[in-house]
Write a protein that holds these residues in place. Sequence first.
Motif, short mmCIF file in Angstrom:
data_model
loop_
_atom_site.label_atom_id
_atom_site.label_comp_id
_atom_site.label_asym_id
_atom_site.label_seq_id
_atom_site.Cartn_x
_atom_site.Cartn_y
_atom_site.Cartn_z
N GLN A 42 -29.10 24.37 -65.73
CA GLN A 42 -29.85 24.87 -64.58
C GLN A 42 -29.88 26.40 -64.55
OE1 GLN A 42 -31.48 22.70 -62.37
NE2 GLN A 42 -30.91 21.39 -64.09
N CYS A 43 -29.04 27.03 -65.37
CA CYS A 43 -28.90 28.49 -65.31
C CYS A 43 -29.17 29.14 -66.66
CB CYS A 43 -27.48 28.84 -64.84
SG CYS A 43 -27.12 28.30 -63.17
N PRO A 44 -30.44 29.32 -67.02
CA PRO A 44 -30.72 30.00 -68.28
C PRO A 44 -30.34 31.48 -68.23
CG PRO A 44 -32.76 29.54 -67.11
CD PRO A 44 -31.64 28.88 -66.34
N ARG A 45 -30.35 32.06 -67.02
CA ARG A 45 -29.95 33.46 -66.82
C ARG A 45 -28.97 33.51 -65.65
NH1 ARG A 45 -36.03 35.11 -66.99
NH2 ARG A 45 -35.91 33.34 -65.64
N THR A 46 -28.02 34.41 -65.75
CA THR A 46 -27.02 34.55 -64.69
C THR A 46 -26.88 36.01 -64.29
OG1 THR A 46 -25.18 34.80 -66.24
CG2 THR A 46 -25.68 32.56 -65.51
N ILE A 47 -26.31 36.21 -63.10
CA ILE A 47 -25.97 37.55 -62.66
C ILE A 47 -24.45 37.63 -62.52
CG2 ILE A 47 -28.19 37.99 -61.54
CD1 ILE A 47 -26.85 37.41 -58.85
N SER A 48 -23.91 38.82 -62.68
CA SER A 48 -22.45 38.94 -62.65
C SER A 48 -21.93 39.58 -61.37
CB SER A 48 -21.96 39.74 -63.87
OG SER A 48 -22.58 41.01 -63.88
N ARG A 49 -22.82 40.09 -60.53
CA ARG A 49 -22.38 40.72 -59.28
C ARG A 49 -23.23 40.21 -58.12
NH1 ARG A 49 -18.85 44.51 -59.78
NH2 ARG A 49 -19.26 45.44 -57.77
N ILE A 50 -22.55 39.96 -57.00
CA ILE A 50 -23.24 39.53 -55.78
C ILE A 50 -22.34 39.86 -54.60
CG2 ILE A 50 -22.33 37.18 -55.80
CD1 ILE A 50 -25.20 36.31 -54.87
N ASP A 51 -22.94 40.13 -53.46
CA ASP A 51 -22.17 40.40 -52.25
C ASP A 51 -21.67 39.07 -51.70
OD1 ASP A 51 -21.07 41.29 -49.88
OD2 ASP A 51 -22.96 41.99 -49.02
N PHE A 52 -20.37 38.93 -51.61
CA PHE A 52 -19.74 37.68 -51.14
C PHE A 52 -20.29 37.26 -49.78
CE2 PHE A 52 -16.35 35.63 -48.68
CZ PHE A 52 -16.14 34.50 -49.46
N LYS A 53 -20.59 38.22 -48.92
CA LYS A 53 -21.04 37.91 -47.56
C LYS A 53 -22.41 37.25 -47.52
CE LYS A 53 -18.31 41.62 -45.64
NZ LYS A 53 -18.30 42.91 -44.96
N THR A 54 -23.18 37.32 -48.60
CA THR A 54 -24.51 36.71 -48.61
C THR A 54 -24.49 35.25 -49.04
OG1 THR A 54 -24.98 37.38 -50.89
CG2 THR A 54 -25.59 38.93 -49.15
N ILE A 113 -23.72 28.00 -59.17
CA ILE A 113 -24.97 28.23 -58.45
C ILE A 113 -24.62 28.54 -57.00
CG2 ILE A 113 -27.18 27.27 -57.73
CD1 ILE A 113 -26.96 25.40 -60.21
N ALA A 114 -25.01 29.72 -56.55
CA ALA A 114 -24.76 30.15 -55.17
C ALA A 114 -26.04 29.97 -54.37
CB ALA A 114 -24.32 31.60 -55.13
N THR A 115 -25.91 29.34 -53.21
CA THR A 115 -27.01 29.29 -52.25
C THR A 115 -26.74 30.39 -51.25
OG1 THR A 115 -27.25 26.90 -52.52
CG2 THR A 115 -28.24 27.88 -50.56
N PRO A 151 -15.62 38.79 -63.77
CA PRO A 151 -14.44 38.94 -62.92
C PRO A 151 -14.75 38.80 -61.43
CG PRO A 151 -14.44 40.61 -64.63
CD PRO A 151 -15.77 39.91 -64.70
N LEU A 152 -15.87 39.36 -60.98
CA LEU A 152 -16.22 39.28 -59.56
C LEU A 152 -16.49 37.84 -59.14
CD1 LEU A 152 -16.77 40.76 -56.91
CD2 LEU A 152 -19.15 40.92 -57.61
N VAL A 153 -17.16 37.09 -59.99
CA VAL A 153 -17.45 35.68 -59.67
C VAL A 153 -16.15 34.88 -59.62
CG1 VAL A 153 -18.64 33.60 -60.46
CG2 VAL A 153 -19.77 35.83 -60.65
N ARG A 154 -15.24 35.15 -60.52
CA ARG A 154 -13.94 34.46 -60.49
C ARG A 154 -13.20 34.78 -59.19
NH1 ARG A 154 -11.29 34.73 -66.51
NH2 ARG A 154 -12.92 33.56 -67.55
N LYS A 155 -13.28 36.03 -58.73
CA LYS A 155 -12.63 36.42 -57.48
C LYS A 155 -13.27 35.69 -56.30
CE LYS A 155 -11.05 40.99 -58.84
NZ LYS A 155 -11.16 42.44 -58.63
N ILE A 156 -14.59 35.55 -56.32
CA ILE A 156 -15.28 34.84 -55.24
C ILE A 156 -14.84 33.39 -55.20
CG2 ILE A 156 -17.54 33.95 -54.51
CD1 ILE A 156 -18.72 36.65 -55.48
N ILE A 157 -14.78 32.74 -56.36
CA ILE A 157 -14.34 31.35 -56.43
C ILE A 157 -12.91 31.23 -55.91
CG2 ILE A 157 -13.76 29.44 -57.99
CD1 ILE A 157 -16.19 30.33 -59.70
N GLN A 158 -12.05 32.14 -56.33
CA GLN A 158 -10.65 32.09 -55.88
C GLN A 158 -10.56 32.31 -54.38
OE1 GLN A 158 -8.19 31.18 -58.02
NE2 GLN A 158 -7.06 30.95 -56.12
N LYS A 159 -11.37 33.22 -53.84
CA LYS A 159 -11.36 33.48 -52.40
C LYS A 159 -11.80 32.24 -51.62
CE LYS A 159 -12.76 36.93 -49.06
NZ LYS A 159 -13.37 38.24 -48.84
#
Length: 101
Positions: free
Chosen positions: A38-50, A69-71, A85-93
């Motif tokens: 489902q994810c041919p392209r990914t991003i590595s940074r996103i604001d957790f609050k969104t 996949i983030a909604t 690393p940021l995505v891993r932190k979001i998952i851990q949070k």
Amino acid sequence: MAPATRPLLLCATLMLLLLLATSRQATGAVLATELRCQCPRTISRIDFKTIQSLKVTPPGPHCTQTEVIATLKDGQEVCLDPEAPLVRKIIQKILNKGKAN
């Protein structure tokens, strides 16, 4: 990825899937029964609050890579790089937030 972090990532992924299975699904969510990535392209940074919800799909016959996949709160879905690393932190949070409840 270092071999020592693989079991931790797998455990975190499974726990997140369990948390997501017990929460409400957003409309328009990507179905896990799709027989392709489902994810041919990914991003590595996103604001957790969104982020409204997060779905982690482990590798399987449909796709050889873990997909995150983030909604977002505006309804948009974005694919996140599970190795970032940021995505891993979001998952851990999110996992730690689920433990606190």
